[in-house]
Design a protein around this motif. Structure first.
Motif, short mmCIF file in Angstrom:
data_model
loop_
_atom_site.label_atom_id
_atom_site.label_comp_id
_atom_site.label_asym_id
_atom_site.label_seq_id
_atom_site.Cartn_x
_atom_site.Cartn_y
_atom_site.Cartn_z
N ASN A 1 13.28 3.43 -10.15
CA ASN A 1 12.58 3.09 -11.39
C ASN A 1 11.19 2.51 -11.13
OD1 ASN A 1 15.42 3.36 -12.26
ND2 ASN A 1 14.59 2.70 -14.23
N PHE A 2 10.48 3.10 -10.20
CA PHE A 2 9.11 2.68 -9.89
C PHE A 2 8.19 3.51 -10.79
CE2 PHE A 2 5.21 2.69 -7.26
CZ PHE A 2 5.06 1.31 -7.11
N LEU A 3 7.66 2.88 -11.85
CA LEU A 3 7.10 3.62 -12.98
C LEU A 3 5.59 3.48 -13.10
CD1 LEU A 3 9.86 2.66 -15.58
CD2 LEU A 3 9.77 4.66 -14.08
N ILE A 4 4.87 3.54 -11.98
CA ILE A 4 3.41 3.38 -12.05
C ILE A 4 2.75 4.53 -12.83
CG2 ILE A 4 3.09 4.49 -9.79
CD1 ILE A 4 0.92 1.75 -11.46
N MET B 1 -1.61 11.58 -9.14
CA MET B 1 -1.33 12.67 -8.21
C MET B 1 -0.77 12.13 -6.88
SD MET B 1 -4.06 15.30 -6.52
CE MET B 1 -3.64 16.24 -5.06
N ASN B 2 -1.27 10.95 -6.47
CA ASN B 2 -0.89 10.41 -5.16
C ASN B 2 0.16 9.31 -5.24
OD1 ASN B 2 -2.71 11.70 -3.00
ND2 ASN B 2 -4.16 11.20 -4.64
N ALA B 3 0.68 9.04 -6.43
CA ALA B 3 1.67 7.98 -6.59
C ALA B 3 2.99 8.36 -5.92
CB ALA B 3 1.91 7.71 -8.07
N GLN B 4 3.67 7.34 -5.39
CA GLN B 4 4.97 7.59 -4.79
C GLN B 4 5.98 7.99 -5.87
OE1 GLN B 4 5.44 7.88 -1.77
NE2 GLN B 4 4.33 6.38 -0.53
N ILE C 1 0.86 -1.19 0.00
CA ILE C 1 0.00 0.00 0.00
C ILE C 1 0.89 1.24 0.00
CG2 ILE C 1 -1.64 1.35 1.36
CD1 ILE C 1 -2.73 -1.32 2.45
N HIS C 2 1.86 1.23 0.91
CA HIS C 2 2.77 2.37 1.05
C HIS C 2 3.65 2.53 -0.18
CE1 HIS C 2 5.01 5.43 3.02
NE2 HIS C 2 6.08 4.69 3.30
N ALA C 3 3.99 1.40 -0.83
CA ALA C 3 4.81 1.47 -2.04
C ALA C 3 4.08 2.21 -3.16
CB ALA C 3 5.16 0.06 -2.51
N LEU C 4 2.76 2.14 -3.15
CA LEU C 4 1.98 2.68 -4.26
C LEU C 4 1.55 4.14 -4.04
CD1 LEU C 4 1.04 1.47 -6.94
CD2 LEU C 4 -1.09 0.78 -5.81
N TYR C 5 1.13 4.48 -2.79
CA TYR C 5 0.51 5.79 -2.58
C TYR C 5 1.12 6.56 -1.41
CZ TYR C 5 -3.13 4.26 -5.75
OH TYR C 5 -3.80 3.82 -6.87
N LYS C 6 1.21 7.87 -1.60
CA LYS C 6 1.59 8.79 -0.54
C LYS C 6 0.40 8.99 0.40
CE LYS C 6 2.51 11.83 -3.72
NZ LYS C 6 2.90 13.04 -4.48
#
Length: 772
Positions: free
Chosen positions: A412-415, A394-397, A335-340
């Motif tokens: 290189n976390f490219l969501i 907008m909320n992506a890490q 969860i934390h990896a994906l969103y601030k």
């Protein structure tokens, strides 16, 4: 001479022809002389105790060699999960199982066994064994099992296996600051792996008086250790061989039948015994995906900023611990990896119940948590009137973000790139606009999106070691030996490509073996966690680099050329500065073996312990049509987009994605084991357990955002499990977009969707009357 690399090429799988022709040898295909057959006697209750066995009739049946009861077995409690051994006792998997038991905790419990001359004779004898039970209350859900006064399913343990909490910040305070707080409940179902090949094992005493087990396992080295623990014997007394496997998806990351198969051959004087379970047994009595309930809150401001994410998690473990809390407890990291967010709380309980034991399954808990997360994320975007893709971006890490929970830096976390590419390739804006023409009437259309994050292996929470060995053959080709496990996913071909890339030879000059053997192959923990191309890739690279250096040094000695001037390209030893051929690799190999002065074999070996990880990401876009009068959901189009670093073999990668998408679609729409109030499985057959056929699926489209990962052996990141992780939530969000009804329980079966449509007055009595 131009150097053409093997990485990034769609090389043909080396095992393809034998599998298509039907000549590939799987466990059940081995011709073993004087082989006996085993059959498990299973309980017909879900919770209780066996008071008495009556085996008198069974003993008289033709062909019966042995009838085995719990007292005939070693009484060593052991854990079945395919995890590496942990040197810290309190961190080891829960050892809560015996090979056979009188204590019944699931319907279909292994309570006795029969060995006979033929499989049919074993089945007939097993049916003659009469069992008297003392029955206990049956608990199907964590809520029932945790209720006051509930009986302990394992007398020595509480029904709550583990209770953990991770996070940061003050969730209550940040929720209070939010302009809106959404609070929802989500529930996921019991999915089964349904791999093509059922679990099967052949055990016998070998010539050296040790015990050999040929098994359809994802974890041969771990399997050997668990057999040793179950038997209470040194692990070296057992040898596990893994031939071709007809799929596993995590079910074969548990040791389910191997200790019993070994116990059977021990009871029969070392004579070979085959234990093969049926499709109905595999569906109901092996392992499943955890059904997990989530109580979720999210705080969001009008400008789209997420203030807090709050998860209470209840993971239904079933009767035995298996992989236990490692699945329900891992969600907070991703969860934390994906969103601030300003605060995060992830509190998880894993709970014993009396349904089938849950274990590892493709995605390892991430399909469940991402379903809940991405559903409420979509609802939050709708609440503030924001485009769901823009809200996610907008909320992506950001790139290079250091994950507070795992301490992994997400390079290189490219969501965001995945969402952008998918929006265009899927034609999201057009399909969203077109769906406005289908917001009334019986057929409604909508589009939805769902994202995910995933790791490449288990570090820092688990051990990540691997080994590789390369042997130069006299004709200039190579044998690559690995403990890593090919289970149908094409890993062996990818590993050959990796070695070929370094060695400067064609991929088909690097030979793999269909058999993994714990006596011969280097140690590797096995096929799980999307780890092999990443972790084992490092071992292959190191071994190949060492092999290349040794070849160059040997060529330097034989041909009197300094080693720094030499290279290997297209199986030729060349001058690196101008490409002139010095000799062929074949001639060099021959000289290397047989030259009177320099002759000796060349072997290179590596062992790695990897202390980093590379987080992959991706998303699914879905377009659905919902018949609101019947509840039927038709998936019109679907696309996955993956950030998995450099793609080693595009054709193999495409196969992985399509297979994972099909499994994820079924998870969202149709699959799920059902139980009656007594814990008996109701649909453990391929007629009633609804896996999709090609006729049930649309075209499975996919794209890659391909960028070299700096921490990977060949720029690659996880891919094997990733395609499973986002289809279900994209479909749920598309159904919501079509009908304006949010359904938070999966699968979205026709019956479930119909009931929600009716409950929300999308279907009225008049509509139904008109339809008639």
């Amino acid at each position: 001479m131009e150097k053409k690399g093997a990485i990034g090429q769609s090389e043909t799988r080396w095992d393809a022809i034998s599998k298509v022709k039907g000549t590939a040898m799987f466990t059940a295909d081995f011709p073993v002389q004087n082989m006996l057959h085993g059959k498990i006697v299973r309980s017909t209750i879900a919770h209780g105790r066996v008071l008495e066995f009556d085996i008198s009739e069974a003993e008289k049946m033709p062909g019966v060699v042995k009838i085995l009861l719990p007292e005939d077995m070693p009484q060593n409690q052991f854990a079945t999960a395919g995890h590496p051994y942990n040197m810290i006792p309190e961190k080891r998997d829960v050892a809560d199982r015996l090979i056979l038991t009188r204590d019944v905790r699931v319907y279909g419990e292994e309570i006795a066994a029969v060995v006979a001359k033929t499989e049919l004779q074993a089945v007939q004898a097993a049916e003659k064994i009469k069992v008297t039970y003392e029955e206990y209350p049956v608990y199907l859900s964590p809520k029932e099992s945790m209720a006051e006064g509930a009986m302990r399913i394992h007398k020595e343990r509480d029904n709550v296996i583990a209770n953990t909490k991770v996070g940061f910040g003050d969730v209550e305070e940040e929720l209070a600051k939010a302009d809106y707080v959404l609070k929802e409940h989500f529930s996921t179902g019991v999915q089964q792996h349904v791999h093509m090949e059922n679990q099967v094992a052949i055990a016998y005493q070998s010539e050296d008086q040790r015990w050999t087990c040929i098994s359809s396992t994802q974890i041969p080295h771990i399997c050997r250790r668990i057999i040793g623990e179950a038997m209470g014997m040194p692990w070296s007394q057992f040898r596990v061989k893994k031939p071709f496997i007809g799929g596993g998806f995590g079910n074969k990351q548990d040791v389910t039948i191997e200790p019993l198969a070994v116990a059977m051959t021990m009871a029969c004087g070392g004579r070979p015994v085959q234990l093969a379970i049926t499709r109905e047994e595999s569906l109901a009595f092996t392992r499943t995906r955890h059904a997990i309930d989530y109580d979720v809150q999210i705080g969001v401001n009008k400008d789209g900023h997420i203030t807090a994410i709050d998860f209470d998690v209840y993971s239904n473990q079933g009767g035995y611990a298996s992989h236990g809390h490692s699945i329900g407890g891992k969600g907070g990291t991703f969860i934390h990896a994906l969103y601030k967010s300003d605060a995060l709380r992830y509190a998880a309980k894993t709970v014993y119940t009396n349904i089938a034991t849950a274990g590892a399954m493709r995605g390892y808990g991430i399909p469940q948590v991402m379903y809940a997360l991405e559903s409420i994320i979509d609802d939050a975007a709708e609440k503030i009137g924001m485009d769901p893709i823009e809200f996610r971006m907008m909320n992506a890490q950001p790139d290079n973000f250091k994950n507070t929970i795992s301490k992994i830096k997400q390079k290189n976390f490219l969501i965001e790139e995945c969402l952008k590419k998918g929006r265009e390739a899927f034609e999201w804006d057009r399909k969203l606009k077109d769906s406005l023409n289908y917001k009334s009437g019986s057929k409604r259309r909508g589009v939805g999106v769902g994202s995910f994050s995933y790791g490449s292996g288990t570090y820092p929470f688990g051990l990540e070691v691997s080994g590789a060995r390369l042997i130069l053959i006299q004709d200039g080709r190579f044998k690559l030996m690995l403990g890593a496990t090919e289970i149908g996913q094409g890993a062996d071909t990818a590993f050959s490509q990796m070695a070929a890339e370094i060695l400067g030879v064609p991929t088909n000059h690097v030979i793999r073996d269909f058999m993994t053997d714990t006596d011969v192959d280097p140690f590797d923990t096995g096929a799980y966690a999307s780890r092999q191309s990443y972790i084992t890739g490092f071992a292959v690279r190191e071994a190949a680099e060492e092999m290349k250096q040794k070849i160059v040094e040997r060529a330097s000695d034989i041909y009197d050329v300094r080693p720094e001037y030499l290279d290997i390209v297209d199986s030729q030893i060349i001058y690196a500065y101008d490409g002139e051929v010095v000799t062929s690799l074949a001639d060099l190999a021959l000289a290397s073996f047989y030259d009177m002065q320099h002759g000796q074999s060349i072997v290179a070996e590596s062992a790695v312990n990897i202390h980093h990880n590379a987080y992959a990401s991706g998303c699914t876009f879905a377009e659905v049509e919902v018949d609101v009068e019947t509840g039927k959901v038709d998936l019109l189009s679907v696309m996955n987009v993956h950030d998995s670093g450099k793609i080693i073999n595009p054709k193999l990668a495409g196969g992985q994605v399509e297979g994972g998408m099909a499994m994820g679609i079924a998870y969202g729409l149709s699959e799920g084991l059902r139980y009656n109030e007594k814990g008996k499985p109701l649909n453990n057959n391929l007629l009633d357990y609804k896996i999709p056929t090609t006729m049930d699926l649309p075209e499975l489209d996919f794209e890659f955002v391909e960028e070299m990962d700096p921490l990977a052996p060949f720029g690659n990141k996880a891919l094997g499990e990733n395609p499973m992780n986002s289809p279900a939530q994209a479909i749920r969000n598309a159904v919501k977009n079509a009908t304006n009804v949010a359904i938070n329980d999966i699968p979205l079966s026709t019956q479930r969707v119909f009931e929600h449509m009716k409950e929300n007055n999308v279907i009225t009595v008049k509509n139904q009357a008109d339809a008639k």
